[in-house]
Design a protein around this motif. Structure first.
Motif, PDB file in Angstrom:
ATOM      1  N   ALA A 161     -24.052  10.763 -21.135  1.00 31.43           N
ATOM      2  CA  ALA A 161     -24.084  10.270 -22.515  1.00 31.43           C
ATOM      3  C   ALA A 161     -22.789  10.622 -23.235  1.00 31.43           C
ATOM      4  CB  ALA A 161     -25.290  10.849 -23.260  1.00 31.43           C
ATOM      5  N   GLY A 162     -22.269  11.811 -23.001  1.00 31.69           N
ATOM      6  CA  GLY A 162     -21.004  12.215 -23.609  1.00 31.69           C
ATOM      7  C   GLY A 162     -19.847  11.349 -23.145  1.00 31.69           C
ATOM      8  N   GLU A 163     -19.800  11.070 -21.854  1.00 33.14           N
ATOM      9  CA  GLU A 163     -18.750  10.211 -21.314  1.00 33.14           C
ATOM     10  C   GLU A 163     -18.871   8.799 -21.871  1.00 33.14           C
ATOM     11  OE1 GLU A 163     -19.030  10.529 -17.069  1.00 33.14           O
ATOM     12  OE2 GLU A 163     -18.487  12.650 -17.079  1.00 33.14           O
ATOM     13  N   LEU A 164     -20.084   8.301 -21.985  1.00 36.13           N
ATOM     14  CA  LEU A 164     -20.305   6.966 -22.535  1.00 36.13           C
ATOM     15  C   LEU A 164     -19.890   6.910 -24.001  1.00 36.13           C
ATOM     16  CD1 LEU A 164     -21.322   4.081 -22.199  1.00 36.13           C
ATOM     17  CD2 LEU A 164     -23.627   4.915 -22.688  1.00 36.13           C
ATOM     18  N   MET A 165     -20.142   7.971 -24.737  1.00 35.29           N
ATOM     19  CA  MET A 165     -19.751   8.009 -26.134  1.00 35.29           C
ATOM     20  C   MET A 165     -18.230   7.917 -26.267  1.00 35.29           C
ATOM     21  SD  MET A 165     -20.657  10.813 -29.085  1.00 35.29           S
ATOM     22  CE  MET A 165     -19.799  12.113 -28.237  1.00 35.29           C
ATOM     23  N   GLU A 166     -17.500   8.651 -25.415  1.00 41.84           N
ATOM     24  CA  GLU A 166     -16.040   8.576 -25.433  1.00 41.84           C
ATOM     25  C   GLU A 166     -15.571   7.160 -25.114  1.00 41.84           C
ATOM     26  OE1 GLU A 166     -14.271  11.586 -22.966  1.00 41.84           O
ATOM     27  OE2 GLU A 166     -15.495  13.164 -23.863  1.00 41.84           O
ATOM     28  N   HIS A 167     -16.190   6.533 -24.124  1.00 41.80           N
ATOM     29  CA  HIS A 167     -15.845   5.156 -23.764  1.00 41.80           C
ATOM     30  C   HIS A 167     -16.139   4.214 -24.928  1.00 41.80           C
ATOM     31  CE1 HIS A 167     -15.346   1.494 -21.491  1.00 41.80           C
ATOM     32  NE2 HIS A 167     -16.592   1.135 -21.776  1.00 41.80           N
ATOM     33  N   ALA A 168     -17.257   4.399 -25.577  1.00 35.68           N
ATOM     34  CA  ALA A 168     -17.630   3.538 -26.704  1.00 35.68           C
ATOM     35  C   ALA A 168     -16.604   3.642 -27.827  1.00 35.68           C
ATOM     36  CB  ALA A 168     -19.020   3.916 -27.220  1.00 35.68           C
ATOM     37  N   LEU A 169     -16.136   4.857 -28.110  1.00 34.85           N
ATOM     38  CA  LEU A 169     -15.133   5.032 -29.157  1.00 34.85           C
ATOM     39  C   LEU A 169     -13.837   4.311 -28.803  1.00 34.85           C
ATOM     40  CD1 LEU A 169     -15.783   8.774 -30.083  1.00 34.85           C
ATOM     41  CD2 LEU A 169     -16.366   6.736 -31.426  1.00 34.85           C
ATOM     42  N   GLU A 170     -13.475   4.330 -27.518  1.00 35.08           N
ATOM     43  CA  GLU A 170     -12.275   3.606 -27.071  1.00 35.08           C
ATOM     44  C   GLU A 170     -12.457   2.100 -27.243  1.00 35.08           C
ATOM     45  OE1 GLU A 170     -11.397   4.691 -23.044  1.00 35.08           O
ATOM     46  OE2 GLU A 170     -11.186   6.817 -23.539  1.00 35.08           O
ATOM     47  N   VAL A 171     -13.592   1.588 -26.776  1.00 30.72           N
ATOM     48  CA  VAL A 171     -13.852   0.148 -26.849  1.00 30.72           C
ATOM     49  C   VAL A 171     -13.903  -0.315 -28.301  1.00 30.72           C
ATOM     50  CG1 VAL A 171     -15.580  -1.644 -26.397  1.00 30.72           C
ATOM     51  CG2 VAL A 171     -15.003   0.006 -24.613  1.00 30.72           C
ATOM     52  N   LEU A 172     -14.612   0.421 -29.135  1.00 32.36           N
ATOM     53  CA  LEU A 172     -14.749   0.027 -30.529  1.00 32.36           C
ATOM     54  C   LEU A 172     -13.443   0.182 -31.299  1.00 32.36           C
ATOM     55  CD1 LEU A 172     -18.267   1.547 -31.222  1.00 32.36           C
ATOM     56  CD2 LEU A 172     -17.689  -0.868 -30.840  1.00 32.36           C
ATOM     57  N   GLY A 173     -12.615   1.131 -30.892  1.00 29.39           N
ATOM     58  CA  GLY A 173     -11.327   1.326 -31.544  1.00 29.39           C
ATOM     59  C   GLY A 173     -10.293   0.298 -31.135  1.00 29.39           C
ATOM     60  N   ASP A 174     -10.532  -0.371 -30.022  1.00 30.43           N
ATOM     61  CA  ASP A 174      -9.613  -1.375 -29.486  1.00 30.43           C
ATOM     62  C   ASP A 174      -9.487  -2.572 -30.425  1.00 30.43           C
ATOM     63  OD1 ASP A 174      -8.227  -3.278 -28.043  1.00 30.43           O
ATOM     64  OD2 ASP A 174      -9.563  -3.274 -26.334  1.00 30.43           O
ATOM     65  N   GLY A 175     -10.606  -3.029 -30.961  1.00 29.41           N
ATOM     66  CA  GLY A 175     -10.598  -4.176 -31.850  1.00 29.41           C
ATOM     67  C   GLY A 175     -10.520  -5.513 -31.145  1.00 29.41           C
ATOM     68  N   GLU A 176     -10.373  -5.514 -29.835  1.00 28.74           N
ATOM     69  CA  GLU A 176     -10.261  -6.757 -29.085  1.00 28.74           C
ATOM     70  C   GLU A 176     -11.355  -6.886 -28.025  1.00 28.74           C
ATOM     71  OE1 GLU A 176      -6.343  -7.423 -27.616  1.00 28.74           O
ATOM     72  OE2 GLU A 176      -5.398  -6.795 -29.487  1.00 28.74           O
ATOM     73  N   ALA A 177     -12.435  -6.161 -28.179  1.00 26.84           N
ATOM     74  CA  ALA A 177     -13.518  -6.200 -27.191  1.00 26.84           C
ATOM     75  C   ALA A 177     -14.228  -7.555 -27.238  1.00 26.84           C
ATOM     76  CB  ALA A 177     -14.508  -5.078 -27.450  1.00 26.84           C
ATOM     77  N   GLU A 178     -14.534  -8.052 -26.073  1.00 23.22           N
ATOM     78  CA  GLU A 178     -15.248  -9.321 -25.949  1.00 23.22           C
ATOM     79  C   GLU A 178     -16.730  -9.105 -26.278  1.00 23.22           C
ATOM     80  OE1 GLU A 178     -13.878 -12.308 -25.138  1.00 23.22           O
ATOM     81  OE2 GLU A 178     -11.916 -11.325 -25.175  1.00 23.22           O
TER      82      GLU A 178
END
Length: 94
Positions: free
Chosen positions: A25-42
């Motif tokens: 869950a911690g690793e997924l949270m870090e990934h989610a922050l990266e994806v959401l911070g990208d601004g270009e997620a499909e």
């Protein structure tokens, strides 16, 4: 089989499983922050992320509930109605 004995095989297995679920869950949270911070997620990537986050939240909730039931009973806080389920003291969160 019982998990009453904290040193039993079943208890250790449950603790290990919970630790793995929390780590994931911690690793997924870090990934989610990266994806959401990208601004270009499909949209499909966001949908998959939301699905994975919901599954992780379910697992973390299960761990919290399980650990709550293993804690010694304490007095219900004065502001609670007493029907919220197990009450966790601040010390339970490390």
């Amino acid at each position: 089989m019982s998990t009453e004995d904290s040193g039993s095989y079943l208890s250790r297995l449950a603790d290990h499983t919970e630790a793995v679920q929390l780590e994931m869950a911690g690793e997924l949270m870090e990934h989610a922050l990266e994806v959401l911070g990208d601004g270009e997620a499909e949209p499909n990537e966001l949908r998959l992320l939301a699905t994975d986050m919901a599954e992780a939240l379910r697992d973390v909730r299960r761990v919290a509930t399980s650990r709550g039931y293993r804690l010694p009973l304490t007095d219900t806080p004065a502001c609670g109605s007493g029907d919220e389920g197990p009450w966790l003291p601040a010390e339970a969160f490390g």
